[in-house]
Design a protein around this motif. Sequence first.
Motif, PDB file in Angstrom:
ATOM      1  N   ARG A 148       0.837  -1.211   0.000  1.00 16.13           N
ATOM      2  CA  ARG A 148       0.000   0.000   0.000  1.00 16.13           C
ATOM      3  C   ARG A 148       0.869   1.256   0.000  1.00 16.13           C
ATOM      4  O   ARG A 148       0.576   2.225  -0.700  1.00 16.13           O
ATOM      5  CB  ARG A 148      -0.954   0.009   1.185  1.00 16.13           C
ATOM      6  N   GLN A 185       2.083   1.796  -3.450  1.00 16.95           N
ATOM      7  CA  GLN A 185       1.026   2.353  -4.300  1.00 16.95           C
ATOM      8  C   GLN A 185       0.889   3.860  -4.074  1.00 16.95           C
ATOM      9  O   GLN A 185       0.815   4.631  -5.036  1.00 16.95           O
ATOM     10  CB  GLN A 185      -0.304   1.644  -4.021  1.00 16.95           C
ATOM     11  N   ASP A 196      -0.597   5.409   5.321  1.00 11.23           N
ATOM     12  CA  ASP A 196      -1.089   4.059   5.597  1.00 11.23           C
ATOM     13  C   ASP A 196      -0.983   3.658   7.070  1.00 11.23           C
ATOM     14  O   ASP A 196      -1.347   2.549   7.429  1.00 11.23           O
ATOM     15  CB  ASP A 196      -0.329   3.041   4.729  1.00 11.23           C
ATOM     16  N   HIS A 219      -0.775  -7.170  -7.140  1.00 11.02           N
ATOM     17  CA  HIS A 219      -0.636  -5.726  -6.896  1.00 11.02           C
ATOM     18  C   HIS A 219       0.737  -5.225  -7.350  1.00 11.02           C
ATOM     19  O   HIS A 219       0.855  -4.162  -7.964  1.00 11.02           O
ATOM     20  CB  HIS A 219      -0.835  -5.393  -5.421  1.00 11.02           C
TER      21      HIS A 219
END
Length: 177
Positions: free
Chosen positions: A29, A32, A137, A157
């Motif tokens: 995450r 990303q 995050d 991912h």
Amino acid sequence: MRRVKLVDVFTHPISQKYLNRSGVAHAIRVAQYAVQLAVKHEVNPDIAAKAALLHDIGHYEWYTDGEWDFEEYKKNDIHAIKGAERAHRLLIRLGEDRQHAKEIALAVLLHTDSYLPDQSIQKTSLQQIISLADEMDEEPFGKHHYRRIQLEEALNHVMQLDKEIDRHLISEYKKSV
């Protein structure tokens, strides 16, 4: 164009060992977020993704009587220092450009200032992006390190991020010629 893909970094046994310790879902995450921020701020998204993926590779597990001890962790943690060294060594082993490996290692080193004696260090755009992506995050008491993700989903991912990075780098290259 890129010597080492994000999937190469992610699937390496050293990455798997330490990412599983610090939280694969969190690392992905953060990667990303870092790619999004890098594109927005005109920073190389490949370098940002690698630094973000590896930002917690230096984590050590702090337990007291078999329980995670968040206070002990906060007091004694130097994961960014250990992580910078591990990330650099791993990237060089994989054949990453030496300058990129250094930039990534420095971003890992400076993604948190919790271990620094004073917080007056002037960070580069890449280093600021990795810090911000990590903050985006975070969950209270380090719970973001314990979110789970299946390996297949994680790999999907990472491969998607590789495609996004390639598209962006190709687009930037076309603009420059």
